[in-house]
Write a protein that holds these residues in place. Structure first.
Motif, PDB file in Angstrom:
ATOM      1  N   ASN A 199     -77.091  79.376 -21.359  1.00 36.08           N
ATOM      2  CA  ASN A 199     -75.911  79.086 -22.149  1.00 36.08           C
ATOM      3  C   ASN A 199     -74.927  78.315 -21.279  1.00 36.08           C
ATOM      4  OD1 ASN A 199     -74.098  79.368 -24.424  1.00 36.08           O
ATOM      5  ND2 ASN A 199     -72.938  80.759 -23.110  1.00 36.08           N
ATOM      6  N   VAL A 200     -74.510  77.164 -21.767  1.00 38.24           N
ATOM      7  CA  VAL A 200     -73.513  76.360 -21.052  1.00 38.24           C
ATOM      8  C   VAL A 200     -72.334  76.183 -21.997  1.00 38.24           C
ATOM      9  CG1 VAL A 200     -73.007  74.120 -20.022  1.00 38.24           C
ATOM     10  CG2 VAL A 200     -75.292  75.102 -19.776  1.00 38.24           C
ATOM     11  N   GLU A 201     -71.167  76.541 -21.517  1.00 41.44           N
ATOM     12  CA  GLU A 201     -69.978  76.333 -22.333  1.00 41.44           C
ATOM     13  C   GLU A 201     -68.800  75.991 -21.437  1.00 41.44           C
ATOM     14  OE1 GLU A 201     -68.049  80.197 -23.759  1.00 41.44           O
ATOM     15  OE2 GLU A 201     -70.179  80.702 -23.645  1.00 41.44           O
ATOM     16  N   SER A 202     -67.843  75.340 -22.020  1.00 44.58           N
ATOM     17  CA  SER A 202     -66.628  74.990 -21.299  1.00 44.58           C
ATOM     18  C   SER A 202     -65.477  75.807 -21.858  1.00 44.58           C
ATOM     19  CB  SER A 202     -66.326  73.496 -21.468  1.00 44.58           C
ATOM     20  OG  SER A 202     -65.098  73.178 -20.865  1.00 44.58           O
ATOM     21  N   VAL A 203     -64.672  76.330 -20.974  1.00 46.03           N
ATOM     22  CA  VAL A 203     -63.477  77.067 -21.389  1.00 46.03           C
ATOM     23  C   VAL A 203     -62.214  76.279 -21.026  1.00 46.03           C
ATOM     24  CG1 VAL A 203     -64.560  79.327 -21.282  1.00 46.03           C
ATOM     25  CG2 VAL A 203     -63.462  78.399 -19.249  1.00 46.03           C
ATOM     26  N   SER A 204     -62.403  75.013 -20.781  1.00 42.55           N
ATOM     27  CA  SER A 204     -61.304  74.145 -20.376  1.00 42.55           C
ATOM     28  C   SER A 204     -60.844  73.276 -21.550  1.00 42.55           C
ATOM     29  CB  SER A 204     -61.775  73.238 -19.237  1.00 42.55           C
ATOM     30  OG  SER A 204     -60.774  72.309 -18.895  1.00 42.55           O
ATOM     31  N   ILE A 205     -59.636  72.795 -21.455  1.00 38.68           N
ATOM     32  CA  ILE A 205     -59.157  71.817 -22.429  1.00 38.68           C
ATOM     33  C   ILE A 205     -59.156  70.414 -21.820  1.00 38.68           C
ATOM     34  CG2 ILE A 205     -57.779  73.473 -23.723  1.00 38.68           C
ATOM     35  CD1 ILE A 205     -55.278  72.309 -22.290  1.00 38.68           C
ATOM     36  N   ARG A 206     -59.550  70.322 -20.558  1.00 36.22           N
ATOM     37  CA  ARG A 206     -59.604  69.018 -19.876  1.00 36.22           C
ATOM     38  C   ARG A 206     -60.871  68.276 -20.283  1.00 36.22           C
ATOM     39  NH1 ARG A 206     -59.440  69.771 -13.924  1.00 36.22           N
ATOM     40  NH2 ARG A 206     -59.237  67.510 -13.941  1.00 36.22           N
ATOM     41  N   ARG A 207     -60.686  67.063 -20.771  1.00 35.21           N
ATOM     42  CA  ARG A 207     -61.792  66.254 -21.279  1.00 35.21           C
ATOM     43  C   ARG A 207     -62.921  66.108 -20.257  1.00 35.21           C
ATOM     44  NH1 ARG A 207     -61.177  62.849 -25.315  1.00 35.21           N
ATOM     45  NH2 ARG A 207     -63.060  61.780 -25.940  1.00 35.21           N
ATOM     46  N   GLU A 208     -62.587  65.826 -19.011  1.00 27.00           N
ATOM     47  CA  GLU A 208     -63.624  65.605 -18.002  1.00 27.00           C
ATOM     48  C   GLU A 208     -64.446  66.871 -17.750  1.00 27.00           C
ATOM     49  OE1 GLU A 208     -60.634  66.110 -14.158  1.00 27.00           O
ATOM     50  OE2 GLU A 208     -61.738  64.249 -14.422  1.00 27.00           O
ATOM     51  N   ASP A 222     -64.447  66.460  -4.541  1.00 30.07           N
ATOM     52  CA  ASP A 222     -64.517  66.412  -6.008  1.00 30.07           C
ATOM     53  C   ASP A 222     -64.979  67.787  -6.489  1.00 30.07           C
ATOM     54  OD1 ASP A 222     -65.075  66.008  -8.700  1.00 30.07           O
ATOM     55  OD2 ASP A 222     -66.090  64.089  -8.387  1.00 30.07           O
ATOM     56  N   THR A 223     -64.031  68.638  -6.820  1.00 34.90           N
ATOM     57  CA  THR A 223     -64.334  70.019  -7.203  1.00 34.90           C
ATOM     58  C   THR A 223     -65.224  70.086  -8.429  1.00 34.90           C
ATOM     59  OG1 THR A 223     -62.200  70.692  -6.323  1.00 34.90           O
ATOM     60  CG2 THR A 223     -63.315  72.253  -7.769  1.00 34.90           C
ATOM     61  N   LEU A 224     -64.985  69.224  -9.399  1.00 33.12           N
ATOM     62  CA  LEU A 224     -65.785  69.237 -10.618  1.00 33.12           C
ATOM     63  C   LEU A 224     -67.245  68.891 -10.303  1.00 33.12           C
ATOM     64  CD1 LEU A 224     -65.976  69.590 -13.660  1.00 33.12           C
ATOM     65  CD2 LEU A 224     -65.260  67.198 -13.904  1.00 33.12           C
ATOM     66  N   GLN A 225     -67.467  67.881  -9.502  1.00 27.81           N
ATOM     67  CA  GLN A 225     -68.838  67.491  -9.146  1.00 27.81           C
ATOM     68  C   GLN A 225     -69.517  68.589  -8.329  1.00 27.81           C
ATOM     69  OE1 GLN A 225     -70.549  64.897 -10.287  1.00 27.81           O
ATOM     70  NE2 GLN A 225     -72.349  65.613  -9.206  1.00 27.81           N
ATOM     71  N   ALA A 226     -68.804  69.175  -7.405  1.00 31.15           N
ATOM     72  CA  ALA A 226     -69.379  70.257  -6.602  1.00 31.15           C
ATOM     73  C   ALA A 226     -69.733  71.453  -7.483  1.00 31.15           C
ATOM     74  CB  ALA A 226     -68.400  70.674  -5.503  1.00 31.15           C
ATOM     75  N   SER A 227     -68.870  71.775  -8.422  1.00 31.55           N
ATOM     76  CA  SER A 227     -69.130  72.868  -9.349  1.00 31.55           C
ATOM     77  C   SER A 227     -70.344  72.567 -10.218  1.00 31.55           C
ATOM     78  CB  SER A 227     -67.890  73.090 -10.223  1.00 31.55           C
ATOM     79  OG  SER A 227     -68.122  74.108 -11.150  1.00 31.55           O
ATOM     80  N   PHE A 228     -70.433  71.330 -10.695  1.00 29.29           N
ATOM     81  CA  PHE A 228     -71.580  70.891 -11.494  1.00 29.29           C
ATOM     82  C   PHE A 228     -72.877  71.076 -10.713  1.00 29.29           C
ATOM     83  CE2 PHE A 228     -74.632  67.801 -12.965  1.00 29.29           C
ATOM     84  CZ  PHE A 228     -74.503  67.804 -14.345  1.00 29.29           C
ATOM     85  N   GLU A 229     -72.879  70.644  -9.471  1.00 23.81           N
ATOM     86  CA  GLU A 229     -74.078  70.744  -8.635  1.00 23.81           C
ATOM     87  C   GLU A 229     -74.464  72.200  -8.378  1.00 23.81           C
ATOM     88  OE1 GLU A 229     -76.079  68.271  -7.905  1.00 23.81           O
ATOM     89  OE2 GLU A 229     -74.728  66.829  -8.841  1.00 23.81           O
ATOM     90  N   ALA A 265     -69.633  69.783 -18.872  1.00 26.34           N
ATOM     91  CA  ALA A 265     -70.423  70.858 -19.484  1.00 26.34           C
ATOM     92  C   ALA A 265     -71.479  70.281 -20.422  1.00 26.34           C
ATOM     93  CB  ALA A 265     -69.509  71.829 -20.228  1.00 26.34           C
ATOM     94  N   VAL A 266     -71.109  69.261 -21.177  1.00 28.14           N
ATOM     95  CA  VAL A 266     -72.072  68.601 -22.073  1.00 28.14           C
ATOM     96  C   VAL A 266     -73.180  67.944 -21.247  1.00 28.14           C
ATOM     97  CG1 VAL A 266     -72.355  66.736 -23.763  1.00 28.14           C
ATOM     98  CG2 VAL A 266     -70.395  68.291 -23.933  1.00 28.14           C
ATOM     99  N   ASP A 267     -72.809  67.285 -20.160  1.00 29.53           N
ATOM    100  CA  ASP A 267     -73.802  66.656 -19.274  1.00 29.53           C
ATOM    101  C   ASP A 267     -74.731  67.702 -18.651  1.00 29.53           C
ATOM    102  OD1 ASP A 267     -72.665  64.197 -19.813  1.00 29.53           O
ATOM    103  OD2 ASP A 267     -71.570  64.070 -17.912  1.00 29.53           O
ATOM    104  N   LEU A 268     -74.160  68.818 -18.240  1.00 33.61           N
ATOM    105  CA  LEU A 268     -74.964  69.889 -17.654  1.00 33.61           C
ATOM    106  C   LEU A 268     -75.962  70.425 -18.676  1.00 33.61           C
ATOM    107  CD1 LEU A 268     -75.614  71.827 -15.318  1.00 33.61           C
ATOM    108  CD2 LEU A 268     -73.768  73.297 -16.173  1.00 33.61           C
TER     109      LEU A 268
END
Length: 73
Positions: free
Chosen positions: A46-55, A16-23, A60-63
């Motif tokens: 500063n936390v921001e998302s540069v993605s258009i993917r909802r997840e 799970d790349t997203l979870q690994a990245s989050f961690e 990023a919001v959770d982080l």
């Protein structure tokens, strides 16, 4: 952005790349907060998302929420 090879490999081979990245992002931010607090250096995050993917946006919001609660400690 320069990403260390070991992190690149870990993310590339993660189930799970997203979870690994989050961690990784959470661990890095915690390490920076600990370092700055130990030296009594002011800091901000500063936390921001540069993605258009909802997840990814939600991650990023959770982080940001997790880090905000840790900043208040």
């Amino acid at each position: 952005m320069d990403v260390p090879r070991w992190i690149h490999n870990e993310l590339q081979h993660a189930d799970d790349t997203l979870q690994a990245s989050f961690e990784h992002a959470l661990a890095t931010a915690r390490e920076l907060m600990t370092f700055c607090r130990r030296l009594e250096v002011p800091f901000g995050l500063n936390v921001e998302s540069v993605s258009i993917r909802r997840e990814e946006i939600e991650a990023a919001v959770d982080l940001a929420a997790r880090l905000r609660s840790e900043l208040c400690r």
